[in-house]
Write a protein that holds these residues in place. Structure first.
Motif, PDB file in Angstrom:
ATOM      1  N   GLU A  49       0.850  -1.185   0.000  1.00 40.09           N
ATOM      2  CA  GLU A  49       0.000   0.000   0.000  1.00 40.09           C
ATOM      3  C   GLU A  49       0.885   1.235   0.000  1.00 40.09           C
ATOM      4  O   GLU A  49       1.784   1.362   0.832  1.00 40.09           O
ATOM      5  CB  GLU A  49      -0.898   0.001   1.233  1.00 40.09           C
ATOM      6  CG  GLU A  49      -1.902  -1.137   1.249  1.00 40.09           C
ATOM      7  CD  GLU A  49      -2.790  -1.097   2.477  1.00 40.09           C
ATOM      8  OE1 GLU A  49      -2.920  -0.017   3.097  1.00 40.09           O
ATOM      9  OE2 GLU A  49      -3.339  -2.152   2.820  1.00 40.09           O
ATOM     10  N   ASP A  50       0.662   2.136  -0.934  1.00 43.29           N
ATOM     11  CA  ASP A  50       1.428   3.388  -1.034  1.00 43.29           C
ATOM     12  C   ASP A  50       2.926   3.135  -1.095  1.00 43.29           C
ATOM     13  O   ASP A  50       3.711   3.906  -0.537  1.00 43.29           O
ATOM     14  CB  ASP A  50       1.095   4.314   0.150  1.00 43.29           C
ATOM     15  CG  ASP A  50      -0.383   4.648   0.210  1.00 43.29           C
ATOM     16  OD1 ASP A  50      -0.980   4.847  -0.854  1.00 43.29           O
ATOM     17  OD2 ASP A  50      -0.928   4.717   1.331  1.00 43.29           O
ATOM     18  N   ASP A  51       3.346   2.046  -1.744  1.00 38.49           N
ATOM     19  CA  ASP A  51       4.757   1.682  -1.888  1.00 38.49           C
ATOM     20  C   ASP A  51       5.472   1.487  -0.556  1.00 38.49           C
ATOM     21  O   ASP A  51       6.685   1.603  -0.475  1.00 38.49           O
ATOM     22  CB  ASP A  51       5.499   2.697  -2.758  1.00 38.49           C
ATOM     23  CG  ASP A  51       5.143   2.557  -4.228  1.00 38.49           C
ATOM     24  OD1 ASP A  51       4.799   1.426  -4.649  1.00 38.49           O
ATOM     25  OD2 ASP A  51       5.226   3.539  -4.965  1.00 38.49           O
ATOM     26  N   LYS A  52       4.758   1.185   0.518  1.00 41.74           N
ATOM     27  CA  LYS A  52       5.380   0.869   1.809  1.00 41.74           C
ATOM     28  C   LYS A  52       5.799  -0.594   1.760  1.00 41.74           C
ATOM     29  O   LYS A  52       4.957  -1.485   1.645  1.00 41.74           O
ATOM     30  CB  LYS A  52       4.407   1.129   2.959  1.00 41.74           C
ATOM     31  CG  LYS A  52       4.080   2.595   3.113  1.00 41.74           C
ATOM     32  CD  LYS A  52       3.105   2.828   4.239  1.00 41.74           C
ATOM     33  CE  LYS A  52       2.755   4.293   4.308  1.00 41.74           C
ATOM     34  NZ  LYS A  52       1.678   4.552   5.271  1.00 41.74           N
ATOM     35  N   LEU A  53       7.116  -0.842   1.837  1.00 41.68           N
ATOM     36  CA  LEU A  53       7.643  -2.189   1.641  1.00 41.68           C
ATOM     37  C   LEU A  53       8.222  -2.816   2.905  1.00 41.68           C
ATOM     38  O   LEU A  53       8.885  -3.840   2.841  1.00 41.68           O
ATOM     39  CB  LEU A  53       8.705  -2.170   0.536  1.00 41.68           C
ATOM     40  CG  LEU A  53       8.207  -1.677  -0.825  1.00 41.68           C
ATOM     41  CD1 LEU A  53       9.351  -1.574  -1.805  1.00 41.68           C
ATOM     42  CD2 LEU A  53       7.118  -2.583  -1.358  1.00 41.68           C
ATOM     43  N   GLY A  54       7.987  -2.218   4.052  1.00 43.47           N
ATOM     44  CA  GLY A  54       8.520  -2.761   5.300  1.00 43.47           C
ATOM     45  C   GLY A  54       7.842  -4.068   5.686  1.00 43.47           C
ATOM     46  O   GLY A  54       6.627  -4.204   5.555  1.00 43.47           O
TER      47      GLY A  54
END
Length: 78
Positions: A49-54
């Protein structure tokens, strides 16, 4: 995977130290490492989501957000 093993490609590594330990010739360099072992979590891939890659662990599941292919694959143009 069928043997119970998992792997992870790692880029945040101490390249110089690894090259020293392995005795890597000067004309070669270590770019990535692959860890292989028995995972302690159950990996779950899901859309980022929204380029959150954690990554995060919840109830024994390792959540691994990934971008959709269309966001990272370019054909004949950018």
């Amino acid at each position: 995977w069928e043997q119970g093993l998992g792997c992870c490609i790692m880029g945040a590594i101490d390249r110089e130290k690894i090259e020293e330990i392995l005795g890597t010739p000067r004309e070669y360099s270590v770019e990535l490492a692959i860890a292989i072992g028995f995972p302690s979590e159950n990996p779950v891939l899901e859309e980022a989501e929204d380029d959150k890659l954690g990554y995060w662990v919840e109830k024994g599941e390792l959540h691994i957000p990934k971008r959709k292919l269309g966001k990272v694959l370019h054909k004949n143009k950018w």
